[in-house]
Design a protein around this motif. Structure first.
Motif, PDB file in Angstrom:
ATOM      1  N   HIS A 119      14.883-140.257 -77.193  1.00  0.00           N
ATOM      2  CA  HIS A 119      16.234-140.132 -76.435  1.00  0.00           C
ATOM      3  C   HIS A 119      16.570-138.767 -75.765  1.00  0.00           C
ATOM      4  N   GLY A 120      15.329-137.771 -75.632  1.00  0.00           N
ATOM      5  CA  GLY A 120      15.679-136.659 -75.119  1.00  0.00           C
ATOM      6  C   GLY A 120      16.265-135.541 -76.115  1.00  0.00           C
ATOM      7  N   LEU A 121      16.274-135.977 -77.192  1.00  0.00           N
ATOM      8  CA  LEU A 121      16.533-134.781 -78.389  1.00  0.00           C
ATOM      9  C   LEU A 121      15.540-134.655 -78.952  1.00  0.00           C
ATOM     10  N   LEU A 122      15.369-133.297 -79.854  1.00  0.00           N
ATOM     11  CA  LEU A 122      14.707-133.078 -80.887  1.00  0.00           C
ATOM     12  C   LEU A 122      15.382-132.362 -81.974  1.00  0.00           C
ATOM     13  N   PHE A 123      15.413-132.966 -83.159  1.00  0.00           N
ATOM     14  CA  PHE A 123      16.038-132.216 -84.390  1.00  0.00           C
ATOM     15  C   PHE A 123      15.096-131.466 -85.081  1.00  0.00           C
ATOM     16  N   SER A 124      14.942-130.374 -84.922  1.00  0.00           N
ATOM     17  CA  SER A 124      13.915-129.576 -85.259  1.00  0.00           C
ATOM     18  C   SER A 124      13.923-128.799 -86.724  1.00  0.00           C
ATOM     19  N   GLY A 125      15.212-128.862 -87.229  1.00  0.00           N
ATOM     20  CA  GLY A 125      15.313-128.522 -88.719  1.00  0.00           C
ATOM     21  C   GLY A 125      15.090-126.943 -88.507  1.00  0.00           C
ATOM     22  N   ASP A 126      14.281-126.383 -89.495  1.00  0.00           N
ATOM     23  CA  ASP A 126      14.056-125.007 -89.413  1.00  0.00           C
ATOM     24  C   ASP A 126      12.688-124.513 -88.956  1.00  0.00           C
ATOM     25  N   PRO A 157      13.710-130.919 -70.336  1.00  0.00           N
ATOM     26  CA  PRO A 157      15.195-131.162 -70.517  1.00  0.00           C
ATOM     27  C   PRO A 157      15.585-131.631 -72.161  1.00  0.00           C
ATOM     28  N   THR A 158      14.533-131.555 -72.994  1.00  0.00           N
ATOM     29  CA  THR A 158      14.707-131.967 -74.503  1.00  0.00           C
ATOM     30  C   THR A 158      15.639-131.189 -75.028  1.00  0.00           C
ATOM     31  N   LEU A 159      16.679-131.647 -75.745  1.00  0.00           N
ATOM     32  CA  LEU A 159      17.913-130.765 -76.236  1.00  0.00           C
ATOM     33  C   LEU A 159      17.133-130.550 -77.777  1.00  0.00           C
ATOM     34  N   VAL A 160      17.285-129.327 -77.829  1.00  0.00           N
ATOM     35  CA  VAL A 160      16.923-128.665 -79.139  1.00  0.00           C
ATOM     36  C   VAL A 160      17.884-128.561 -79.922  1.00  0.00           C
ATOM     37  N   CYS A 161      17.972-129.293 -81.212  1.00  0.00           N
ATOM     38  CA  CYS A 161      19.014-129.476 -82.181  1.00  0.00           C
ATOM     39  C   CYS A 161      18.410-128.930 -83.375  1.00  0.00           C
ATOM     40  N   CYS A 162      18.689-127.715 -83.754  1.00  0.00           N
ATOM     41  CA  CYS A 162      18.163-126.890 -84.813  1.00  0.00           C
ATOM     42  C   CYS A 162      19.135-126.740 -85.946  1.00  0.00           C
ATOM     43  N   GLY A 163      18.604-125.973 -87.042  1.00  0.00           N
ATOM     44  CA  GLY A 163      19.557-126.323 -88.235  1.00  0.00           C
ATOM     45  C   GLY A 163      20.236-125.101 -88.475  1.00  0.00           C
ATOM     46  N   HIS A 164      20.391-123.866 -87.524  1.00  0.00           N
ATOM     47  CA  HIS A 164      21.358-123.039 -87.802  1.00  0.00           C
ATOM     48  C   HIS A 164      21.799-122.293 -86.860  1.00  0.00           C
ATOM     49  N   GLU A 165      22.980-121.377 -86.907  1.00  0.00           N
ATOM     50  CA  GLU A 165      23.391-120.670 -85.762  1.00  0.00           C
ATOM     51  C   GLU A 165      22.920-119.418 -85.862  1.00  0.00           C
ATOM     52  N   TYR A 166      21.578-119.133 -85.401  1.00  0.00           N
ATOM     53  CA  TYR A 166      21.000-118.018 -85.421  1.00  0.00           C
ATOM     54  C   TYR A 166      20.783-117.282 -83.967  1.00  0.00           C
ATOM     55  N   THR A 167      21.441-117.811 -83.010  1.00  0.00           N
ATOM     56  CA  THR A 167      20.917-117.420 -81.576  1.00  0.00           C
ATOM     57  C   THR A 167      21.301-116.011 -81.394  1.00  0.00           C
ATOM     58  N   LEU A 168      22.403-115.343 -81.771  1.00  0.00           N
ATOM     59  CA  LEU A 168      22.625-113.917 -81.335  1.00  0.00           C
ATOM     60  C   LEU A 168      21.579-113.040 -82.202  1.00  0.00           C
ATOM     61  N   ALA A 169      21.592-113.476 -83.325  1.00  0.00           N
ATOM     62  CA  ALA A 169      20.499-112.703 -84.262  1.00  0.00           C
ATOM     63  C   ALA A 169      19.232-112.455 -83.614  1.00  0.00           C
ATOM     64  N   ASN A 170      18.837-113.780 -83.271  1.00  0.00           N
ATOM     65  CA  ASN A 170      17.337-114.001 -82.562  1.00  0.00           C
ATOM     66  C   ASN A 170      17.222-113.196 -81.306  1.00  0.00           C
ATOM     67  N   ALA A 171      18.569-113.184 -80.398  1.00  0.00           N
ATOM     68  CA  ALA A 171      18.490-112.679 -79.238  1.00  0.00           C
ATOM     69  C   ALA A 171      18.243-111.238 -79.217  1.00  0.00           C
ATOM     70  N   ALA A 172      18.806-110.623 -80.394  1.00  0.00           N
ATOM     71  CA  ALA A 172      18.692-109.284 -80.626  1.00  0.00           C
ATOM     72  C   ALA A 172      17.216-108.817 -80.670  1.00  0.00           C
ATOM     73  N   PHE A 173      16.612-109.543 -81.458  1.00  0.00           N
ATOM     74  CA  PHE A 173      15.082-109.372 -81.669  1.00  0.00           C
ATOM     75  C   PHE A 173      14.435-109.708 -80.356  1.00  0.00           C
ATOM     76  N   ALA A 174      14.431-110.939 -79.728  1.00  0.00           N
ATOM     77  CA  ALA A 174      13.768-111.162 -78.616  1.00  0.00           C
ATOM     78  C   ALA A 174      13.841-110.133 -77.548  1.00  0.00           C
ATOM     79  N   ARG A 175      14.976-109.309 -77.404  1.00  0.00           N
ATOM     80  CA  ARG A 175      15.225-108.488 -76.337  1.00  0.00           C
ATOM     81  C   ARG A 175      14.501-107.023 -76.580  1.00  0.00           C
ATOM     82  N   VAL A 176      14.086-106.980 -77.806  1.00  0.00           N
ATOM     83  CA  VAL A 176      13.419-105.740 -78.016  1.00  0.00           C
ATOM     84  C   VAL A 176      11.833-106.040 -77.929  1.00  0.00           C
ATOM     85  N   VAL A 177      11.606-107.341 -78.098  1.00  0.00           N
ATOM     86  CA  VAL A 177      10.098-107.690 -77.963  1.00  0.00           C
ATOM     87  C   VAL A 177       9.925-107.988 -76.324  1.00  0.00           C
ATOM     88  N   ASP A 178      10.562-108.481 -75.641  1.00  0.00           N
ATOM     89  CA  ASP A 178      10.752-108.833 -74.171  1.00  0.00           C
ATOM     90  C   ASP A 178      11.666-108.578 -73.396  1.00  0.00           C
TER      91      ASP A 178
END
Length: 254
Positions: A119-126, A157-178
């Motif tokens: 249904h256009g959704l991905l429950f990706s857990g961790d 368009p698949t909606l990624v429904c993951c298990g944790h609110e980690y976006t800002l911490a992950n963004a800090a790392f991603a911006r160092v890499v890229d």
């Protein structure tokens, strides 16, 4: 049919999915209390779906099944998950009311981890996070990269429904890499505004993740160059490059 994240524990999301007729289901209820506070007066959910055995994803199941007796629980074939009516694995199809989800094996974070897609959704857990991926507690880099490659092949368009609110911490790392990734800068700014207003940054879309998430961009020249600067011997092989990127993230402090 927008999925709703229910905050739980320190940074978990329990996912609720409901239709206009009042049918609904739950994904990865690590704690019963926030579910009962948000949904306790509803009729029983059509199903509870579990992605893996960690307590912060299954800890509320017993209390919820006691509150809503007879609710079917679909879980991986893992004896560490005690309460499950239906054991499911790769290629199985889970039906719950009007919904039907394909089960995808996504080992890496754990050896028996699964995801649910439909249904256009991905429950990706961790396995797949917004701008990141799970730690390799049990699987190998090859396992996790294969799982991420499989999820990355789903439609944009698949909606990624993951298990944790980690976006800002992950963004800090991603911006160092890229650091020159304009899409990543926009995603980081948007997520910062959302968290400043106490809003969840999820779900994201798979298109956003492919554009911004370094773990889905392991073949991008900028990501390989960042890995090569740390470990020149790892940059020539995509599995070794992924392994080094994950090790880098494990020790990263913003």
């Amino acid at each position: 049919m927008q999925p709703t994240p229910i905050p739980a524990l320190s940074d978990n999301y329990i996912w609720s999915l409901a239709d206009d007729d009042g049918d609904w289901l739950l994904v990865d209820p690590g704690d019963a209390d926030p579910v009962l506070a948000a949904c306790g007066d509803r009729p029983p959910p059509r199903a509870i779906l579990l992605t893996h055995h960690h307590a912060d994803h299954i800890g509320g199941v017993s209390a919820l099944v006691a509150h809503w007796p007879g609710t079917p629980v679909h879980a991986p074939a893992d004896p560490r998950i005690g309460h499950a009516d239906h054991r499911v694995g790769d290629g199985d199809r889970v039906t719950a009311g009007r919904w039907a989800f394909e089960v995808l094996a996504t080992p890496g974070h754990t050896v028996s981890h699964i995801a649910f897609h439909g249904h256009g959704l991905l429950f990706s857990g961790d396995t797949l996070f917004s701008l990141g991926c799970g730690r390799l507690f049990e699987g190998t880099p090859r396992d996790m990269l294969g799982s991420l490659d499989r999820l990355a092949a789903l439609p944009d368009p698949t909606l990624v429904c993951c298990g944790h609110e980690y976006t800002l911490a992950n963004a800090a790392f991603a911006r160092v890499v890229d650091p020159d990734n304009a899409a990543l800068r926009r995603r980081h700014a948007k997520a910062t505004t959302m968290r400043d207003h106490a809003l969840p940054t999820l779900p994201s879309t798979l298109g956003e993740e492919r554009a911004c998430n370094p773990f889905l961009r392991i073949d991008a020249p900028a990501v390989r160059a960042a890995v090569a600067a740390r470990a020149p011997g790892a940059a020539g092989d995509r599995i070794e490059a992924f392994a080094e990127l994950r090790r880098w993230k494990d020790g990263f402090r913003a």
